[in-house]
Scaffold this motif. Sequence first.
Motif, PDB file in Angstrom:
ATOM      1  N   LEU A 476     -64.263 -33.573 -59.511  1.00 32.28           N
ATOM      2  CA  LEU A 476     -63.371 -34.536 -60.160  1.00 32.28           C
ATOM      3  C   LEU A 476     -62.113 -33.854 -60.684  1.00 32.28           C
ATOM      4  N   CYS A 477     -62.292 -32.708 -61.325  1.00 35.47           N
ATOM      5  CA  CYS A 477     -61.138 -31.987 -61.883  1.00 35.47           C
ATOM      6  C   CYS A 477     -60.202 -31.506 -60.780  1.00 35.47           C
ATOM      7  N   LEU A 478     -60.775 -30.893 -59.751  1.00 34.92           N
ATOM      8  CA  LEU A 478     -59.938 -30.383 -58.661  1.00 34.92           C
ATOM      9  C   LEU A 478     -59.305 -31.530 -57.879  1.00 34.92           C
ATOM     10  N   GLY A 479     -60.081 -32.594 -57.663  1.00 31.87           N
ATOM     11  CA  GLY A 479     -59.528 -33.748 -56.966  1.00 31.87           C
ATOM     12  C   GLY A 479     -58.410 -34.409 -57.752  1.00 31.87           C
ATOM     13  N   GLY A 480     -58.582 -34.523 -59.083  1.00 35.14           N
ATOM     14  CA  GLY A 480     -57.524 -35.077 -59.916  1.00 35.14           C
ATOM     15  C   GLY A 480     -56.279 -34.218 -59.905  1.00 35.14           C
ATOM     16  N   LEU A 481     -56.480 -32.891 -59.946  1.00 32.53           N
ATOM     17  CA  LEU A 481     -55.340 -31.982 -59.905  1.00 32.53           C
ATOM     18  C   LEU A 481     -54.597 -32.100 -58.574  1.00 32.53           C
ATOM     19  N   PHE A 482     -55.351 -32.162 -57.485  1.00 30.86           N
ATOM     20  CA  PHE A 482     -54.727 -32.287 -56.168  1.00 30.86           C
ATOM     21  C   PHE A 482     -53.971 -33.606 -56.040  1.00 30.86           C
ATOM     22  N   LEU A 483     -54.576 -34.689 -56.516  1.00 30.74           N
ATOM     23  CA  LEU A 483     -53.917 -35.995 -56.446  1.00 30.74           C
ATOM     24  C   LEU A 483     -52.654 -36.012 -57.292  1.00 30.74           C
ATOM     25  N   TYR A 484     -52.726 -35.394 -58.466  1.00 31.59           N
ATOM     26  CA  TYR A 484     -51.543 -35.338 -59.330  1.00 31.59           C
ATOM     27  C   TYR A 484     -50.433 -34.518 -58.682  1.00 31.59           C
ATOM     28  N   ALA A 485     -50.804 -33.394 -58.064  1.00 33.79           N
ATOM     29  CA  ALA A 485     -49.798 -32.562 -57.409  1.00 33.79           C
ATOM     30  C   ALA A 485     -49.100 -33.329 -56.283  1.00 33.79           C
ATOM     31  N   LEU A 486     -49.891 -34.046 -55.484  1.00 33.56           N
ATOM     32  CA  LEU A 486     -49.288 -34.851 -54.412  1.00 33.56           C
ATOM     33  C   LEU A 486     -48.370 -35.933 -54.973  1.00 33.56           C
ATOM     34  N   ALA A 487     -48.847 -36.631 -56.011  1.00 32.59           N
ATOM     35  CA  ALA A 487     -48.039 -37.693 -56.600  1.00 32.59           C
ATOM     36  C   ALA A 487     -46.776 -37.134 -57.257  1.00 32.59           C
ATOM     37  N   ALA A 488     -46.891 -35.971 -57.894  1.00 37.49           N
ATOM     38  CA  ALA A 488     -45.721 -35.362 -58.527  1.00 37.49           C
ATOM     39  C   ALA A 488     -44.676 -34.976 -57.485  1.00 37.49           C
ATOM     40  N   TRP A 489     -45.143 -34.473 -56.351  1.00 35.17           N
ATOM     41  CA  TRP A 489     -44.208 -34.114 -55.274  1.00 35.17           C
ATOM     42  C   TRP A 489     -43.593 -35.367 -54.656  1.00 35.17           C
ATOM     43  N   ALA A 490     -44.410 -36.397 -54.478  1.00 33.63           N
ATOM     44  CA  ALA A 490     -43.921 -37.625 -53.846  1.00 33.63           C
ATOM     45  C   ALA A 490     -42.918 -38.368 -54.726  1.00 33.63           C
ATOM     46  N   THR A 491     -43.140 -38.360 -56.040  1.00 38.81           N
ATOM     47  CA  THR A 491     -42.251 -39.072 -56.953  1.00 38.81           C
ATOM     48  C   THR A 491     -41.023 -38.264 -57.345  1.00 38.81           C
ATOM     49  N   GLY A 492     -41.021 -36.966 -57.025  1.00 35.66           N
ATOM     50  CA  GLY A 492     -39.904 -36.115 -57.420  1.00 35.66           C
ATOM     51  C   GLY A 492     -40.070 -35.503 -58.794  1.00 35.66           C
ATOM     52  N   ALA A 493     -41.275 -35.607 -59.385  1.00 37.72           N
ATOM     53  CA  ALA A 493     -41.520 -34.947 -60.664  1.00 37.72           C
ATOM     54  C   ALA A 493     -41.457 -33.436 -60.516  1.00 37.72           C
ATOM     55  N   VAL A 494     -41.784 -32.943 -59.322  1.00 33.87           N
ATOM     56  CA  VAL A 494     -41.651 -31.525 -58.987  1.00 33.87           C
ATOM     57  C   VAL A 494     -40.855 -31.430 -57.687  1.00 33.87           C
ATOM     58  N   THR A 495     -39.857 -30.550 -57.652  1.00 34.02           N
ATOM     59  CA  THR A 495     -39.003 -30.402 -56.475  1.00 34.02           C
ATOM     60  C   THR A 495     -38.894 -28.937 -56.093  1.00 34.02           C
ATOM     61  N   ARG A 496     -38.296 -28.700 -54.945  1.00 25.64           N
ATOM     62  CA  ARG A 496     -38.074 -27.320 -54.511  1.00 25.64           C
ATOM     63  C   ARG A 496     -37.120 -26.590 -55.429  1.00 25.64           C
ATOM     64  N   ASP A 497     -36.172 -27.312 -56.026  1.00 25.27           N
ATOM     65  CA  ASP A 497     -35.233 -26.672 -56.945  1.00 25.27           C
ATOM     66  C   ASP A 497     -35.943 -26.085 -58.161  1.00 25.27           C
ATOM     67  N   ASP A 498     -37.061 -26.688 -58.564  1.00 26.66           N
ATOM     68  CA  ASP A 498     -37.810 -26.158 -59.704  1.00 26.66           C
ATOM     69  C   ASP A 498     -38.338 -24.758 -59.411  1.00 26.66           C
ATOM     70  N   TRP A 499     -38.854 -24.561 -58.198  1.00 29.50           N
ATOM     71  CA  TRP A 499     -39.357 -23.231 -57.840  1.00 29.50           C
ATOM     72  C   TRP A 499     -38.217 -22.215 -57.791  1.00 29.50           C
ATOM     73  N   ALA A 500     -37.079 -22.627 -57.287  1.00 29.97           N
ATOM     74  CA  ALA A 500     -35.929 -21.717 -57.256  1.00 29.97           C
ATOM     75  C   ALA A 500     -35.484 -21.341 -58.651  1.00 29.97           C
ATOM     76  N   ALA A 501     -35.510 -22.331 -59.585  1.00 34.21           N
ATOM     77  CA  ALA A 501     -35.079 -22.056 -60.953  1.00 34.21           C
ATOM     78  C   ALA A 501     -36.004 -21.077 -61.644  1.00 34.21           C
ATOM     79  N   LEU A 502     -37.291 -21.139 -61.338  1.00 33.55           N
ATOM     80  CA  LEU A 502     -38.242 -20.233 -61.974  1.00 33.55           C
ATOM     81  C   LEU A 502     -38.002 -18.781 -61.598  1.00 33.55           C
ATOM     82  N   ARG A 503     -37.415 -18.542 -60.413  1.00 34.61           N
ATOM     83  CA  ARG A 503     -37.222 -17.167 -59.965  1.00 34.61           C
ATOM     84  C   ARG A 503     -35.962 -16.527 -60.534  1.00 34.61           C
ATOM     85  N   LYS A 504     -35.169 -17.306 -61.253  1.00 38.21           N
ATOM     86  CA  LYS A 504     -33.954 -16.744 -61.841  1.00 38.21           C
ATOM     87  C   LYS A 504     -34.321 -15.787 -62.952  1.00 38.21           C
ATOM     88  N   LYS A 505     -33.449 -14.821 -63.160  1.00 36.56           N
ATOM     89  CA  LYS A 505     -33.665 -13.859 -64.242  1.00 36.56           C
ATOM     90  C   LYS A 505     -33.513 -14.565 -65.585  1.00 36.56           C
TER      91      LYS A 505
END
Length: 506
Positions: A476-505
Amino acid sequence: MSLIRSSLLVGLGSMASRVLGFVRDVLFAQALGAGPVADAFLAASRLPNLVRRIVGEGGLNPVLVPALSRLEPDDAAATAGDVLSVFGMALLALTGLVEIGAGLLAFILAPGLHDDGGTLALVTLYTRLSFPVVLCVTLASIGAAVLNMRGRFAATALAPLTVNGGLILALIGMDRLSLPLVQKATWLAAASSLAGLIQLALVAAALWSGKIRLVRFRKPRWSPLLKNLLLAGLPVLAASGAMQLFILAATQIASFWPSGVSWLYYGERVMQLPLGLMAALGSGLLLPELARRHRAGEIQAIVTAQNRALEVALLLALPASAALFILARPMSSMLFERGAFQSSDAEGTALVLMALSLGLPFATAAKVLSQTLFARGSLRAALLAAILGLALTVATSLPLAWPFGPTGIALGVSVGCLGHAVAVASGLRRFGLWSPDRALLARVTRIAGAVLTMSVGLVAAMSVIPQAGVLSLTSLCLGGLFLYALAAWATGAVTRDDWAALRKKS
């Protein structure tokens, strides 16, 4: 070190500490249950744990980091030595007073146990044995602040693991000896102080391991800076540990209900996993960045950094809040229902956890936003916000406790978290240091959509798997996490720009 690496190191260290804390609490429940001995031990541990969590999550950083960062390296090392010396002497005196007045302190911590003289006597004994950990972890926290300021995060991330690790070893050892409950709790109280001493030794070793001297001891000089640090220390601890103060007040009220202290403790421990992670990231990474921005007069940069940090915090806190609410009963059963911990105790803990989970997003937001007040040196505003939250907790818990018991007390804590967050945000707006921008509002809306999707999926899965064991709860926990990750990516709550921003100094 890049922001992503620093965040991962601090975050993984905090996460590992919380995971060990889970293991420790599972063993606590198995060994002590939720009866009078458990209530006595947990009531005595409440104050040391409060200090340990506050300082362990960087509670002293808001006053130490800005002050030491303004000094030259040699002056900073000498001042750090002065702070350690003076705090050490003050804490030794405080520990002595607690050892003498432990009986009065036990009554203050758990007034509901006054009718049971034997239980209150146990609270007194366990307080005397466990309180020395306050001395050790506070000095370790000061050393950790110095290490963080110099960009050395490894020791500060790993040293706190020794407390929970030591208690786990003690619990495993005592389980094989089949000791009575009273003796088990006695040895555990003593083991917590010993583990704190080991944590202090590890931080001290890190301070002296490098080529550059980070701490230099001398006869303490009563400078204006040291005076300000000492005067600000208590308000900063109170403001940094607002949530812990709310729980302390709730514990006092819960002591009037059978097993109320235990249910509140175990429910709060589950809720602290995501909250503790955000607290460690905020004080260890966000605060130094905001302090630099404030010294440079970059007001707009501070506001922008806050909003982006709040987005990340809510990206974690909102799904955690929903998941804890939905999965509270199977979590409580799987984690704690064994040995001396009965099914009725698991049910009571689950209801408390559900009530506490409602306040998690507000507590997280307050943790993030208060870092700007600390960086600015606005300790009065931060302290007043904490006092308001504490007052709301007490004022709400008392009337809700009579019809709902410990669950109503937990609801009062959530109301206190809401009031605290509103007070912090209002203080920042008065200083012109915060206003939610469109990007924040849009991101929160997308996060809410992803959380709703995850919640629907979890509720549907719960109807299919009504009796959740270890394997099914993990699914249940892993399935909920996976579903949330998919929904966050689909809705734009998480984007590729976020990963790029994390790598900045940073």
